[in-house]
Design a protein around this motif. Structure first.
Motif, PDB file in Angstrom:
ATOM      1  N   ARG A 146       0.820  -1.221   0.000  1.00 52.35           N
ATOM      2  CA  ARG A 146       0.000   0.000   0.000  1.00 52.35           C
ATOM      3  C   ARG A 146       0.847   1.262   0.000  1.00 52.35           C
ATOM      4  NH1 ARG A 146      -4.695  -0.706   4.030  1.00 52.35           N
ATOM      5  NH2 ARG A 146      -5.167  -2.283   2.445  1.00 52.35           N
ATOM      6  N   SER A 147       2.080   1.158   0.486  1.00 57.29           N
ATOM      7  CA  SER A 147       2.954   2.326   0.520  1.00 57.29           C
ATOM      8  C   SER A 147       3.274   2.847  -0.882  1.00 57.29           C
ATOM      9  CB  SER A 147       4.269   1.983   1.240  1.00 57.29           C
ATOM     10  OG  SER A 147       4.936   0.914   0.570  1.00 57.29           O
ATOM     11  N   LEU A 148       3.093   1.997  -1.894  1.00 53.44           N
ATOM     12  CA  LEU A 148       3.383   2.406  -3.268  1.00 53.44           C
ATOM     13  C   LEU A 148       2.186   3.069  -3.954  1.00 53.44           C
ATOM     14  CD1 LEU A 148       5.258  -0.812  -4.454  1.00 53.44           C
ATOM     15  CD2 LEU A 148       6.272   1.342  -3.692  1.00 53.44           C
ATOM     16  N   ALA A 149       1.031   3.046  -3.309  1.00 55.80           N
ATOM     17  CA  ALA A 149      -0.189   3.533  -3.963  1.00 55.80           C
ATOM     18  C   ALA A 149      -0.092   5.003  -4.341  1.00 55.80           C
ATOM     19  CB  ALA A 149      -1.395   3.283  -3.063  1.00 55.80           C
ATOM     20  N   GLN A 150       0.462   5.845  -3.449  1.00 54.55           N
ATOM     21  CA  GLN A 150       0.539   7.274  -3.740  1.00 54.55           C
ATOM     22  C   GLN A 150       1.395   7.547  -4.973  1.00 54.55           C
ATOM     23  OE1 GLN A 150      -1.243   9.821  -2.253  1.00 54.55           O
ATOM     24  NE2 GLN A 150      -0.442  10.889  -4.049  1.00 54.55           N
ATOM     25  N   LYS A 151       2.488   6.774  -5.118  1.00 54.34           N
ATOM     26  CA  LYS A 151       3.327   6.944  -6.310  1.00 54.34           C
ATOM     27  C   LYS A 151       2.551   6.596  -7.570  1.00 54.34           C
ATOM     28  CE  LYS A 151       7.703   5.947  -3.953  1.00 54.34           C
ATOM     29  NZ  LYS A 151       8.897   5.058  -3.907  1.00 54.34           N
ATOM     30  N   VAL A 152       1.729   5.562  -7.479  1.00 54.00           N
ATOM     31  CA  VAL A 152       0.937   5.159  -8.637  1.00 54.00           C
ATOM     32  C   VAL A 152      -0.110   6.232  -8.971  1.00 54.00           C
ATOM     33  CG1 VAL A 152      -0.734   3.477  -9.492  1.00 54.00           C
ATOM     34  CG2 VAL A 152       1.312   2.710  -8.302  1.00 54.00           C
ATOM     35  N   TYR A 153      -0.742   6.793  -7.949  1.00 46.89           N
ATOM     36  CA  TYR A 153      -1.737   7.835  -8.206  1.00 46.89           C
ATOM     37  C   TYR A 153      -1.102   9.080  -8.803  1.00 46.89           C
ATOM     38  CZ  TYR A 153      -5.597   5.364  -6.019  1.00 46.89           C
ATOM     39  OH  TYR A 153      -6.587   4.456  -5.736  1.00 46.89           O
ATOM     40  N   ASP A 154       0.121   9.411  -8.372  1.00 43.95           N
ATOM     41  CA  ASP A 154       0.832  10.539  -8.989  1.00 43.95           C
ATOM     42  C   ASP A 154       1.127  10.245 -10.461  1.00 43.95           C
ATOM     43  OD1 ASP A 154       0.796  11.984  -6.665  1.00 43.95           O
ATOM     44  OD2 ASP A 154       2.828  11.426  -6.043  1.00 43.95           O
ATOM     45  N   ALA A 155       1.591   8.999 -10.732  1.00 44.74           N
ATOM     46  CA  ALA A 155       1.842   8.613 -12.124  1.00 44.74           C
ATOM     47  C   ALA A 155       0.544   8.592 -12.924  1.00 44.74           C
ATOM     48  CB  ALA A 155       2.504   7.237 -12.165  1.00 44.74           C
ATOM     49  N   PHE A 156      -0.516   8.168 -12.285  1.00 48.83           N
ATOM     50  CA  PHE A 156      -1.840   8.105 -12.904  1.00 48.83           C
ATOM     51  C   PHE A 156      -2.296   9.500 -13.342  1.00 48.83           C
ATOM     52  CE2 PHE A 156      -6.507   7.329 -12.612  1.00 48.83           C
ATOM     53  CZ  PHE A 156      -6.577   6.211 -13.411  1.00 48.83           C
ATOM     54  N   TYR A 157      -2.169  10.461 -12.421  1.00 48.94           N
ATOM     55  CA  TYR A 157      -2.569  11.827 -12.730  1.00 48.94           C
ATOM     56  C   TYR A 157      -1.640  12.438 -13.774  1.00 48.94           C
ATOM     57  CZ  TYR A 157      -4.352  16.527 -11.835  1.00 48.94           C
ATOM     58  OH  TYR A 157      -4.920  17.762 -11.971  1.00 48.94           O
ATOM     59  N   TRP A 158      -0.366  12.088 -13.707  1.00 47.69           N
ATOM     60  CA  TRP A 158       0.601  12.615 -14.672  1.00 47.69           C
ATOM     61  C   TRP A 158       0.268  12.120 -16.082  1.00 47.69           C
ATOM     62  CZ3 TRP A 158       4.308  11.471 -18.279  1.00 47.69           C
ATOM     63  CH2 TRP A 158       5.253  12.454 -18.561  1.00 47.69           C
ATOM     64  N   ILE A 159      -0.080  10.841 -16.226  1.00 51.21           N
ATOM     65  CA  ILE A 159      -0.379  10.293 -17.549  1.00 51.21           C
ATOM     66  C   ILE A 159      -1.666  10.880 -18.112  1.00 51.21           C
ATOM     67  CG2 ILE A 159      -1.752   8.256 -16.934  1.00 51.21           C
ATOM     68  CD1 ILE A 159       1.115   8.291 -19.477  1.00 51.21           C
ATOM     69  N   ILE A 160      -2.606  11.231 -17.228  1.00 57.58           N
ATOM     70  CA  ILE A 160      -3.815  11.906 -17.681  1.00 57.58           C
ATOM     71  C   ILE A 160      -3.451  13.217 -18.383  1.00 57.58           C
ATOM     72  CG2 ILE A 160      -5.848  13.177 -16.863  1.00 57.58           C
ATOM     73  CD1 ILE A 160      -6.191  11.038 -14.725  1.00 57.58           C
ATOM     74  N   ASN A 161      -2.588  13.983 -17.748  1.00 59.90           N
ATOM     75  CA  ASN A 161      -2.200  15.269 -18.323  1.00 59.90           C
ATOM     76  C   ASN A 161      -1.258  15.104 -19.507  1.00 59.90           C
ATOM     77  OD1 ASN A 161      -3.284  17.627 -16.515  1.00 59.90           O
ATOM     78  ND2 ASN A 161      -2.722  15.972 -15.120  1.00 59.90           N
ATOM     79  N   PHE A 162      -0.496  14.023 -19.532  1.00 58.74           N
ATOM     80  CA  PHE A 162       0.342  13.719 -20.692  1.00 58.74           C
ATOM     81  C   PHE A 162      -0.536  13.513 -21.926  1.00 58.74           C
ATOM     82  CE2 PHE A 162       2.558  10.666 -23.431  1.00 58.74           C
ATOM     83  CZ  PHE A 162       3.801  11.272 -23.583  1.00 58.74           C
ATOM     84  N   GLY A 163      -1.587  12.708 -21.780  1.00 54.83           N
ATOM     85  CA  GLY A 163      -2.511  12.498 -22.889  1.00 54.83           C
ATOM     86  C   GLY A 163      -3.222  13.773 -23.284  1.00 54.83           C
ATOM     87  N   SER A 164      -3.647  14.563 -22.292  1.00 53.25           N
ATOM     88  CA  SER A 164      -4.328  15.816 -22.581  1.00 53.25           C
ATOM     89  C   SER A 164      -3.423  16.799 -23.301  1.00 53.25           C
ATOM     90  CB  SER A 164      -4.824  16.435 -21.267  1.00 53.25           C
ATOM     91  OG  SER A 164      -5.373  17.711 -21.490  1.00 53.25           O
ATOM     92  N   PHE A 165      -2.153  16.862 -22.913  1.00 49.42           N
ATOM     93  CA  PHE A 165      -1.204  17.799 -23.516  1.00 49.42           C
ATOM     94  C   PHE A 165      -1.044  17.539 -25.012  1.00 49.42           C
ATOM     95  CE2 PHE A 165       3.311  18.507 -24.716  1.00 49.42           C
ATOM     96  CZ  PHE A 165       3.319  19.896 -24.674  1.00 49.42           C
TER      97      PHE A 165
END
Length: 412
Positions: A146-165
């Motif tokens: 579970r300690s890795l979840a925050q890193k995944v959510y940051d990557a998740f949000y980053w990829i959202i904006n990568f696609g949007s960009f």
């Protein structure tokens, strides 16, 4: 219970996470790819039969009606997943609906009814999966990682904006040089790819079964508290009456403003009314259910502001695009390309905030909670719209305004 350094080191990333992140990146490209050229297409192609002085208002009305659907259908998607099917089946089948919507946009570029039906399917598909994908990510973690979840959510949000960009940069150019069928078809291909990636990892996912009917859900607890009568019911009823009046003013306010105002009124007055007599639900519902509802009601005012916040935010793909058409800019630059600045800033700010700003604030004694982040975001959104309003006043006065000035509200 805290996770020991040894456990955090030994934690392994779930192997199914790349499938979900890949799916999200392609899906976000497909959504923003069609969304960011929608206003321009409506103005320059689909609504040409409407007189020019009325066309801007009609284009904005169509765009924001579509956006309202995107933010309404999460209620349906969450309900279907929790009550009947589970998250993965709901995401998969609504993704197919999503693909069909993109196909309609590409096929019916000259048909208003066919094109609007495609927008409906996309709002149903995109909105329906919106609340599920993030929680589906959380389902893939257990106590050991579970300690890795925050890193995944940051990557998740980053990829959202990568696609949007990249969608914001590329799709206006594709629309200009290759036409609407290709410009709306390409996001459809990306959505089909997103669905394929999701399906490819189906045997690796952790699947949580649907919970079925919950007699102690948030809405049932609130209804039990309100139906006991008293001042709380009166306050909630007042909110419903004011919301009905708001909808009755749709002709003067417009569909989008009337619906958003009605939602805020129902949430605000209903929440206040329920909080006034929430203890009357005890005995009918477990104490933990009632206490959970009370915790939600404490932040309901903030969540009521989410509706106007997103209503304003999404005008960057409608009102701000039309504003950019009035501004001076290089001949090669398309007005809708300015929207690429927002996801670019987000991609830069995510690592800056997490690595620099938030640690610095916490060293100064200021704890950066999620609610404080949301409050700051809403405040900055207010400043952004003041800046956008000032720019529009300059344009209305006949001044020549460079599109570079739109960087100011975008940064807020």
């Amino acid at each position: 219970m805290t996770t020991s350094p040894h456990a955090a080191t030994a934690a392994k990333m779930p192997p199914q996470i790349p499938y979900i992140i890949g799916n999200e990146g392609c899906e976000r490209f497909s959504f923003y790819g069609m969304r960011n050229i929608l206003t321009v297409f409506l103005m320059t192609s689909l609504l040409l039969a409407i007189p020019e002085d009325l066309r801007k208002a009609e284009a904005k009305e169509v765009f924001h009606t579509f956006v309202i659907g995107v933010y309404f259908f999460p209620l349906l998607g969450g309900w279907l997943a929790d009550r009947f099917f589970g998250k993965y089946p709901t995401i998969f089948w609504l993704s197919l609906v999503y693909c069909a919507g993109h196909a309609c946009l590409a096929i019916f570029e000259d048909s208003i009814k066919g094109f609007y039906f495609g927008l409906f399917l996309i709002s149903l598909g995109s909105g329906g999966i919106k609340p599920l994908v993030t929680s589906f990510v959380g389902d893939q973690f257990d106590k050991g990682n579970r300690s890795l979840a925050q890193k995944v959510y940051d990557a998740f949000y980053w990829i959202i904006n990568f696609g949007s960009f990249f969608a914001s940069l590329l799709m206006p150019v594709v629309l200009k040089h290759f036409g609407a069928s290709v410009a709306f078809g390409l996001p459809g291909v990306l959505m089909a790819l997103a669905t394929l990636i999701l399906w490819s990892g189906r045997k690796k996912y952790v699947h949580q079964p649907p919970r079925g009917a919950n007699p102690h859900s948030f809405m049932w607890v609130v209804w039990t508290a309100l139906k006991s009568g008293g001042l709380g019911m009166t306050v909630a009823a007042l909110g419903v009456l004011l919301a009905a009046y708001s909808l009755g003013q749709m002709g003067s306010l417009g569909f989008v403003a009337a619906v958003c105002l009605a939602l805020v009124l129902v949430m605000g007055f209903g929440g206040i009314g329920a909080s006034l007599q929430l203890d009357r639900a005890r005995g009918v519902h477990p104490d933990e259910a009632v206490d959970g509802v009370r915790a939600v009601l404490r932040v309901l005012v903030l969540f009521a502001l989410v509706t106007p916040f997103w209503s304003l935010f999404d005008q960057k793909a409608s009102t701000w695009v039309l504003q950019a058409d009035q501004m001076s800019k290089p001949a090669w630059f398309q007005s809708s390309m300015m929207q690429a600045l927002n996801p670019l800033l987000v991609m830069l700010l995510i690592p800056f905030n997490n690595l620099v700003l938030y640690p610095a604030l916490e060293r100064m004694g200021l704890k950066v909670t999620a609610l404080r982040r949301m409050g700051a975001g809403i405040a900055l959104a207010g400043f952004a719209w003041i800046a956008a309003g000032v720019l529009q006043l300059w344009l209305d006065e006949g001044a020549t305004v460079s599109i570079v000035w739109q960087v100011l509200p975008m940064r807020c």
